[in-house]
Design a protein around this motif. Structure first.
Motif, mmCIF file in Angstrom:
data_model
loop_
_atom_site.group_PDB
_atom_site.id
_atom_site.type_symbol
_atom_site.label_atom_id
_atom_site.label_comp_id
_atom_site.label_asym_id
_atom_site.label_seq_id
_atom_site.Cartn_x
_atom_site.Cartn_y
_atom_site.Cartn_z
ATOM 1 N N GLU A 189 0.766 -1.350 -0.155
ATOM 2 C CA GLU A 189 0.091 -0.048 -0.034
ATOM 3 C C GLU A 189 0.869 1.223 0.167
ATOM 4 O O GLU A 189 0.396 2.412 -0.310
ATOM 5 N N HIS A 190 2.187 1.085 0.364
ATOM 6 C CA HIS A 190 2.969 2.418 0.270
ATOM 7 C C HIS A 190 3.150 2.875 -0.922
ATOM 8 O O HIS A 190 3.296 4.242 -0.930
ATOM 9 N N ARG A 191 3.213 2.291 -1.827
ATOM 10 C CA ARG A 191 3.361 2.896 -3.218
ATOM 11 C C ARG A 191 2.251 3.802 -3.491
ATOM 12 O O ARG A 191 2.265 4.838 -4.130
ATOM 13 N N LYS A 192 1.003 3.244 -3.427
ATOM 14 C CA LYS A 192 0.008 4.057 -3.700
ATOM 15 C C LYS A 192 -0.124 5.339 -2.924
ATOM 16 O O LYS A 192 -0.555 6.372 -3.353
ATOM 17 N N GLU A 193 0.324 5.331 -1.721
ATOM 18 C CA GLU A 193 0.226 6.342 -0.505
ATOM 19 C C GLU A 193 1.282 7.496 -0.980
ATOM 20 O O GLU A 193 0.866 8.755 -0.950
ATOM 21 N N ILE A 194 2.280 7.296 -1.693
ATOM 22 C CA ILE A 194 3.315 8.171 -2.172
ATOM 23 C C ILE A 194 3.178 8.710 -3.533
ATOM 24 O O ILE A 194 3.935 9.551 -3.876
ATOM 25 N N GLU A 195 2.416 7.712 -4.166
ATOM 26 C CA GLU A 195 2.508 8.185 -5.748
ATOM 27 C C GLU A 195 1.942 9.387 -6.203
ATOM 28 O O GLU A 195 2.346 10.212 -6.914
ATOM 29 N N GLY A 196 0.970 9.738 -5.329
ATOM 30 C CA GLY A 196 0.438 11.092 -5.515
ATOM 31 C C GLY A 196 1.000 12.094 -4.897
ATOM 32 O O GLY A 196 0.428 13.531 -4.909
ATOM 33 N N ARG A 197 1.934 12.156 -4.194
ATOM 34 C CA ARG A 197 2.870 13.220 -3.583
ATOM 35 C C ARG A 197 3.976 13.556 -4.429
ATOM 36 O O ARG A 197 4.491 13.123 -5.297
ATOM 37 N N THR A 198 4.195 14.960 -4.099
ATOM 38 C CA THR A 198 5.154 15.732 -4.919
ATOM 39 C C THR A 198 6.411 16.072 -4.022
ATOM 40 O O THR A 198 6.084 16.804 -3.297
#
Length: 802
Positions: A189-198
């Motif tokens: 789930e970590h990839r999904k949580e940081i994918e939308g961050r810049t």
């Protein structure tokens, strides 16, 4: 011996047999751990001995019973197997009863899985677009470092991600302007949580983030911290400091390096070696270290500028070959005007160099012109004495032709008494007190006997050099100097080790020689007969030869060998070293007068002695109640840069014996931090220096407290890094050092599966036990014992055995 080995084997076997249920047999179901335990009161060794005894006892009973019972089988070996099978059944029944007596139970515990901290770097440097650092096997596209991390997370093997989710309680954090905990506890789930961050943070506080994670999980089983970052720290605690903290907490740091090295080139000027005081018309040597980083092999121009007119006074080039990081630039300046000269040294910048402020530095020189007081002493009027005396008497100042350049006092040990009355510069005896020597700037001692210098005179002469900064030159002679002084107080002033005897080369054509200036000597004022280096070497090769010199000289460890004998490269001709505030020179020959005939004039003879005397006089000229001082090479530093501290003792604190070190107190925001030891400098007497690394942000004050003269201090400031995006190159060396210091590992992003697979998995931490479930009295256990006993009874009846 055999008994001890048997007991050790028995204990090992017993431990394996009885500890398996409580350590290896168990499984995790969420936060529950199930294991099988017993209540057997005896220790492992006693239990093993009991098991061996029961086995032997049962086998012995059945063995004797077999011989007493009549055999009804025609095949003897079949009877043996029958009794062995019956004994085995009985033995298993006995052991099963013992197993039930141990009261085995199934115990369930509530437990915590070990925590694994994962830190994602969200600073602006992670948004740098670059060629992918992933392996070519992945066929990854180029992109920002953050995008490469996302692709690398997607490429991890599914079984590795599943093992991480099962083994650990994953606690992930996003480091932006502040550290933020991600809600999910599963790797997938970590990839999904940081994918939308810049990544947008303008400063990176990576060391502070590691410290915060350690503090949040103190008291828990924190297995390790995995930092996925480029390693650049621009504020707060450094990686080295955070690694030391993690090691104290027994938490290894695993770094996954992101990004490719993109360090911009940089040139800067280092320490300067040049006099602060010089005399009119002197050729002043200036040496400056030029340092570079991330610069390929090249040649760079270094210039000396007039600080007032910006006129180029001298120019040279330095070369960097291969991995060379420093080079020495040699410049020269001719002091034509009296007064204080402000000079600027600069190295040309290169393309893509971001920091241009460290390419320039300044240096001030006080140029003086006045009569130098000289004492010249010799045993008899040798050629060296007479030529030098006449030169000093007729020399005139450059600016004032009517004024003498030297105030001369001459002494002849074996001179005629009428000589003093006829010569205005002559004196009858040597001074004896320190006040008498203080009137001189330079003392030139030739071949004199110890009878002319009493012990009191020698002590006064030593203080004249060490305390007052006076210059002293010895030249070797046939009779006394220097071998007759080895047992005298004056011996400690010589720049060479004491030897039993000095051998002299015989006067013959086969032993004629010339001076050969060393690399150090060519940079010092006395041996610079011409301003141009090539022409200067040509002059030294063409000067008239000399016929003898003192040999078997071994320089002291801190002495400088300025010139050698060209025919005997191991024999120094000119040596120099500092004694306290002054300088002492030893000249191993008394035949410089032979240079007078060069080209029909004495220009180089005069130049040598003029520059030698001025060089020796500079020490006392700088001793006019000079206060102690401490300074840095610049007032402002960026985070991560080294701070160079330099201090010099004032006149009141100088003694004949230099201090081995100097203590400076360092303050940050008016709060004492620590004491720093400064070591003596090889470039200047009574000067000390040190380098401070890894200073955090803030205002600092370095304070030198002089005994009886008050406090002398210097202030400087450590500023944040020039900008997050100005330090885009990954700090690989810092991450490797921090990982090793904390007993962790480092791997680039393309190999980060190597890091994840090697994170240790400690056992879950038990914190509560649920009601146990007995299994020793289970019907299956009782049925098993009854089955063994009934099977033995049935076989006995079937085979007709008693």
């Amino acid at each position: 011996m055999m008994t001890a080995i048997s007991l050790d084997i028995a204990e090992a076997v017993s431990q394996i047999t009885w500890n398996i249920p409580s350590t290896l047999i168990g499984w995790n179901e969420g936060t529950l751990i199930r294991s099988i335990e017993h209540q057997w009161p005896w220790n492992n060794v006693t239990t093993a001995i009991l098991a061996v005894f029961l086995t032997g006892w049962v086998l012995t009973l059945y063995w004797f019973q077999r011989w007493r019972a009549p055999s009804k089988s025609d095949v003897p070996w079949r009877t043996h197997l029958q009794w062995l099978l019956l004994a085995t059944l009985r033995l298993l029944a006995v052991l099963a009863v013992l197993w039930m007596i141990a009261q085995w139970v199934e115990v369930t515990y509530r437990a915590e899985r070990p925590v694994l901290g994962v830190l994602f770097d969200g600073s602006a440097s992670m948004s740098v677009y670059e060629k992918s650092s992933l392996s070519d096997d992945f066929q990854a596209e180029n992109g920002t470092r953050h995008q490469q991390v996302l692709r690398a997370m997607a490429m991890l093997p599914e079984d590795l991600k599943r093992r991480l989710d099962e083994r650990f309680d994953l606690q992930a954090y996003w480091l932006d302007s502040k550290i933020e905990k991600l809600p999910s506890a599963r790797w997938t789930e970590h990839r999904k949580e940081i994918e939308g961050r810049t990544p947008t943070a303008q400063q990176t506080r990576l060391g502070d983030a590691i410290r915060d994670i350690l503090a949040r999980h103190r008291g828990q089983t924190l297995t390790a911290i995995i930092a996925i970052t480029d390693g650049v720290v621009t504020e707060g605690m450094t990686l080295r400091e955070s690694a030391q903290l993690a090691r104290r907490e027994l938490v290894p740091l695993y770094f996954v390096g992101v990004g490719r090295p993109q360090r911009s080139p940089d040139l800067w000027l280092g320490p300067i070696a040049a006099p602060r005081i010089a005399f009119h018309e002197d050729i002043i040597p200036i040496q400056v270290s030029v340092l570079q980083a991330n610069l390929p092999s090249s040649s760079q121009r270094v210039r000396l500028l007039d600080g007032r007119t910006q006129e180029v006074l001298d120019e040279t080039s330095v070369s960097f070959v291969g991995a060379q990081t420093s080079s020495l630039a040699r410049l020269e300046y001719v002091a034509k005007d009296i007064g204080i000269h402000e000079l600027i040294i600069e190295v040309a910048s290169v393309s893509d160099e971001s920091d241009l402020q460290n390419n320039r530095t300044s240096w001030s020189i006080d140029v003086r012109d006045g009569a130098i007081s000289v004492l010249l002493a010799n045993r008899f009027p040798s050629f060296e004495f007479r030529f030098l005396k006449h030169h000093l008497e007729r020399s005139r100042q450059r600016e004032h032709i009517d004024r003498p350049a030297y105030k001369l006092t001459s002494i002849l040990e074996e001179g005629d008494p009428q000589y003093v009355a006829q010569d205005a510069s002559a004196a009858m005896t040597m001074p004896t007190r320190g006040d008498d020597f203080s009137q001189f700037d330079v003392i030139l001692l030739g071949d004199i006997s110890p009878s002319l210098l009493s012990p009191r005179t020698q002590e006064s002469l030593t203080r004249f050099v060490a305390d007052q900064g006076g210059g002293l030159l010895f030249w070797a002679g046939w009779n006394h100097t220097p071998h007759d002084f080895f047992r005298e107080p004056l011996a400690r002033l010589f720049p060479f080790e004491s030897v039993p005897m000095l051998h002299r080369m015989p006067s013959s054509d086969q032993h004629r020689f010339r001076w050969l200036p060393t690399e150090i000597g060519r940079l010092e004022l006395p041996l610079q007969l011409e301003a141009d280096a090539n022409e200067n070497q040509h002059v030294w090769r063409s000067l008239p030869e000399q016929q003898w010199h003192a040999s078997s000289i071994r320089a002291k460890p801190l002495a400088q060998v300025l010139a050698m004998c060209d025919q005997h490269p191991n024999d120094p001709l000119l040596l120099s070293h500092f004694v306290g505030a002054g300088r002492v020179v030893f000249q191993a020959t008394d035949e410089t007068y032979r240079w007078q005939t060069h080209y029909g004039d004495d220009v180089y003879y005069q130049r040598y002695w003029n520059q030698m005397i001025r060089w020796l006089a500079a020490g006392k000229a700088a001793m006019s109640q000079e206060p102690s001082s401490i300074r840095t090479d610049r007032p402002l530093y960026r985070f991560g840069e080294a701070v160079r501290l330099m201090a010099k003792l004032g006149t009141a604190l100088r003694t004949a014996a230099s201090r081995p070190e100097l203590t400076v107190r360092l303050f940050k925001d008016d709060r004492w931090i620590r004491d720093i030891e400064l070591l003596p400098s090889m470039q200047e007497p009574f000067s000390y220096q040190s380098q401070l690394d890894q200073l955090t942000l803030g205002r600092y004050r370095a304070e030198l407290v002089d005994m009886g003269t008050g406090a002398t201090s210097v202030e400087f400031q450590v500023l944040p890094a020039a900008g997050e995006l100005e330090q885009t190159s990954p700090a690989v060396e810092e991450m490797i050092a921090a990982a090793e210091s904390s007993l962790g590992k480092f791997a680039p992003l393309r190999d980060w599966a190597y890091v994840l697979e090697r994170v240790p998995t400690p056992p879950p931490k038990k914190f509560e036990s649920l009601p146990p479930k007995p299994i020793w009295n289970h019907p299956f256990a009782i049925g098993f014992v009854l089955l063994l006993l009934s099977s033995e009874w049935f076989l006995r009846r079937f085979w007709g055995l008693p």
